[in-house]
Design a protein around this motif. Sequence first.
Motif, PDB file in Angstrom:
ATOM      1  N   GLY A  78     -15.925 -50.796 -47.166  1.00 15.22           N
ATOM      2  CA  GLY A  78     -14.655 -51.033 -47.849  1.00 15.22           C
ATOM      3  C   GLY A  78     -13.799 -49.787 -47.909  1.00 15.22           C
ATOM      4  O   GLY A  78     -12.567 -49.839 -47.741  1.00 15.22           O
ATOM      5  N   PHE A  79     -14.438 -48.652 -48.132  1.00 17.35           N
ATOM      6  CA  PHE A  79     -13.710 -47.377 -48.223  1.00 17.35           C
ATOM      7  C   PHE A  79     -13.097 -47.006 -46.873  1.00 17.35           C
ATOM      8  O   PHE A  79     -11.920 -46.642 -46.786  1.00 17.35           O
ATOM      9  N   PHE A  80     -13.881 -47.106 -45.792  1.00 21.13           N
ATOM     10  CA  PHE A  80     -13.358 -46.771 -44.466  1.00 21.13           C
ATOM     11  C   PHE A  80     -12.256 -47.745 -44.042  1.00 21.13           C
ATOM     12  O   PHE A  80     -11.306 -47.356 -43.340  1.00 21.13           O
ATOM     13  N   SER A  81     -12.380 -48.998 -44.458  1.00 19.86           N
ATOM     14  CA  SER A  81     -11.326 -49.969 -44.162  1.00 19.86           C
ATOM     15  C   SER A  81     -10.026 -49.555 -44.842  1.00 19.86           C
ATOM     16  O   SER A  81      -8.944 -49.627 -44.242  1.00 19.86           O
ATOM     17  N   TRP A  82     -10.144 -49.106 -46.084  1.00 21.30           N
ATOM     18  CA  TRP A  82      -8.967 -48.628 -46.830  1.00 21.30           C
ATOM     19  C   TRP A  82      -8.377 -47.388 -46.172  1.00 21.30           C
ATOM     20  O   TRP A  82      -7.158 -47.260 -46.036  1.00 21.30           O
ATOM     21  N   LEU A  83      -9.245 -46.465 -45.728  1.00 24.47           N
ATOM     22  CA  LEU A  83      -8.766 -45.269 -45.036  1.00 24.47           C
ATOM     23  C   LEU A  83      -8.034 -45.648 -43.744  1.00 24.47           C
ATOM     24  O   LEU A  83      -7.013 -45.046 -43.403  1.00 24.47           O
ATOM     25  N   GLY A  84      -8.562 -46.681 -43.051  1.00 26.17           N
ATOM     26  CA  GLY A  84      -7.907 -47.136 -41.831  1.00 26.17           C
ATOM     27  C   GLY A  84      -6.518 -47.695 -42.089  1.00 26.17           C
ATOM     28  O   GLY A  84      -5.588 -47.486 -41.299  1.00 26.17           O
ATOM     29  N   GLN A  85      -6.371 -48.399 -43.217  1.00 24.80           N
ATOM     30  CA  GLN A  85      -5.059 -48.945 -43.575  1.00 24.80           C
ATOM     31  C   GLN A  85      -4.040 -47.836 -43.842  1.00 24.80           C
ATOM     32  O   GLN A  85      -2.838 -48.046 -43.728  1.00 24.80           O
ATOM     33  N   HIS A  86      -4.563 -46.655 -44.210  1.00 23.06           N
ATOM     34  CA  HIS A  86      -3.687 -45.506 -44.477  1.00 23.06           C
ATOM     35  C   HIS A  86      -3.678 -44.529 -43.297  1.00 23.06           C
ATOM     36  O   HIS A  86      -3.269 -43.367 -43.459  1.00 23.06           O
ATOM     37  N   ASP A  87      -4.158 -44.999 -42.138  1.00 23.30           N
ATOM     38  CA  ASP A  87      -4.171 -44.195 -40.903  1.00 23.30           C
ATOM     39  C   ASP A  87      -4.921 -42.873 -41.054  1.00 23.30           C
ATOM     40  O   ASP A  87      -4.576 -41.880 -40.411  1.00 23.30           O
ATOM     41  N   ALA A  88      -5.961 -42.882 -41.898  1.00 22.32           N
ATOM     42  CA  ALA A  88      -6.733 -41.660 -42.105  1.00 22.32           C
ATOM     43  C   ALA A  88      -7.970 -41.601 -41.214  1.00 22.32           C
ATOM     44  O   ALA A  88      -8.566 -40.534 -41.064  1.00 22.32           O
ATOM     45  N   VAL A  89      -8.391 -42.745 -40.643  1.00 22.51           N
ATOM     46  CA  VAL A  89      -9.523 -42.781 -39.712  1.00 22.51           C
ATOM     47  C   VAL A  89      -9.146 -43.687 -38.539  1.00 22.51           C
ATOM     48  O   VAL A  89      -8.389 -44.650 -38.717  1.00 22.51           O
ATOM     49  N   PRO A  90      -9.657 -43.388 -37.334  1.00 23.90           N
ATOM     50  CA  PRO A  90      -9.300 -44.204 -36.170  1.00 23.90           C
ATOM     51  C   PRO A  90      -9.981 -45.570 -36.146  1.00 23.90           C
ATOM     52  O   PRO A  90      -9.454 -46.526 -35.570  1.00 23.90           O
ATOM     53  N   ALA A  91     -11.173 -45.672 -36.735  1.00 21.05           N
ATOM     54  CA  ALA A  91     -11.918 -46.944 -36.740  1.00 21.05           C
ATOM     55  C   ALA A  91     -12.934 -46.906 -37.867  1.00 21.05           C
ATOM     56  O   ALA A  91     -13.231 -45.847 -38.430  1.00 21.05           O
ATOM     57  N   ASN A  92     -13.452 -48.077 -38.227  1.00 23.27           N
ATOM     58  CA  ASN A  92     -14.444 -48.174 -39.293  1.00 23.27           C
ATOM     59  C   ASN A  92     -15.840 -47.989 -38.699  1.00 23.27           C
ATOM     60  O   ASN A  92     -16.329 -48.866 -37.981  1.00 23.27           O
ATOM     61  N   PRO A  93     -16.512 -46.864 -38.986  1.00 26.08           N
ATOM     62  CA  PRO A  93     -17.823 -46.596 -38.376  1.00 26.08           C
ATOM     63  C   PRO A  93     -18.960 -47.441 -38.953  1.00 26.08           C
ATOM     64  O   PRO A  93     -20.079 -47.401 -38.429  1.00 26.08           O
ATOM     65  N   CYS A  94     -18.678 -48.201 -40.008  1.00 26.42           N
ATOM     66  CA  CYS A  94     -19.722 -49.026 -40.631  1.00 26.42           C
ATOM     67  C   CYS A  94     -19.665 -50.476 -40.155  1.00 26.42           C
ATOM     68  O   CYS A  94     -20.549 -51.271 -40.505  1.00 26.42           O
TER      69      CYS A  94
END
Length: 297
Positions: A78-94
């Motif tokens: 959920g956290f990485f998905s949120w980061l992705g929505q804010h363009d902070a990560v290229p993809a969700n590694p989980c």
Amino acid sequence: MIALSAVDAYLAELAEQRRQSPHTISNYGRDLRRLVMLAGELPLSDVRLHHVRRFIGQLHAQGLSGRSIARLLSAWRGFFSWLGQHDAVPANPCEGLRPPKSPKHLPNALLVDEAARLLDPVDEGDSVLAARDIAMSELFYSSGLRLAELAALDCDALDSALHEGEIRVLGKRSKMRLVPVGSKAREALAAWAQVRGSLAGPEETALFVGQRGRRLGQRMIQLRLSRQAQLAGLSRHVHPHMLRHSFASHVLQSSGDLRAVQEMLGHASITSTQVYTHLDFQHLAKIYDSAHPRAKR
């Protein structure tokens, strides 16, 4: 630290916009801080699938169960998905990652006669506290409430319980549900209602209060139930969730209605309730072993 500030921002959004309970937010915070610790100097934007696999392997080697790792992964995903929505990560590694399997443990429930002994009032010198403790225990066992649900009850639940035989409780994910209140629980609640005023502060709305007149905390409820079990002569530790398990198991043994038990427990999925069918089968297997001629040596 950038990663921790991102965690704080995510938790704040969960609390404000998604109506997650404080307990859930606290758990998420602990799980996400663990992620930051495992990543160390590695920026979250550089975390990939193989990194997460390594993190999981480390935690599993330290003895963390598959169920606990599943909860961690859910929080991380959920956290990485949120980061992705804010363009902070290229993809969700989980994404697509599964936790290691761990053996299923059946819920620990009381036998029917143990529940009867627990709920049989014991003279402990303070009739007010005894009335309160019996009312709490009866309500746990009668209605299958979670600890947080019982602790959050206000006095308006009394009218509904005593006159309609049911109460509304706010469960997980802020879902409201209607649960039945049995006759014994109603009797215990009526007895507590008569003496509650001798403890409760004038402005206190909580149904169950402590000696200082304020809402009784979850930890104190646990301690009082454990003490009650000791006074009843039970040899094992009794906690609120054990009474919830006992409620589900005993209702299922009597009715066989899995859907009704699911609804009363507030389970989102029938899969969570199905574990009680295994518990019920264990009960039947013990009866068979003790009663069937071919099962006896």
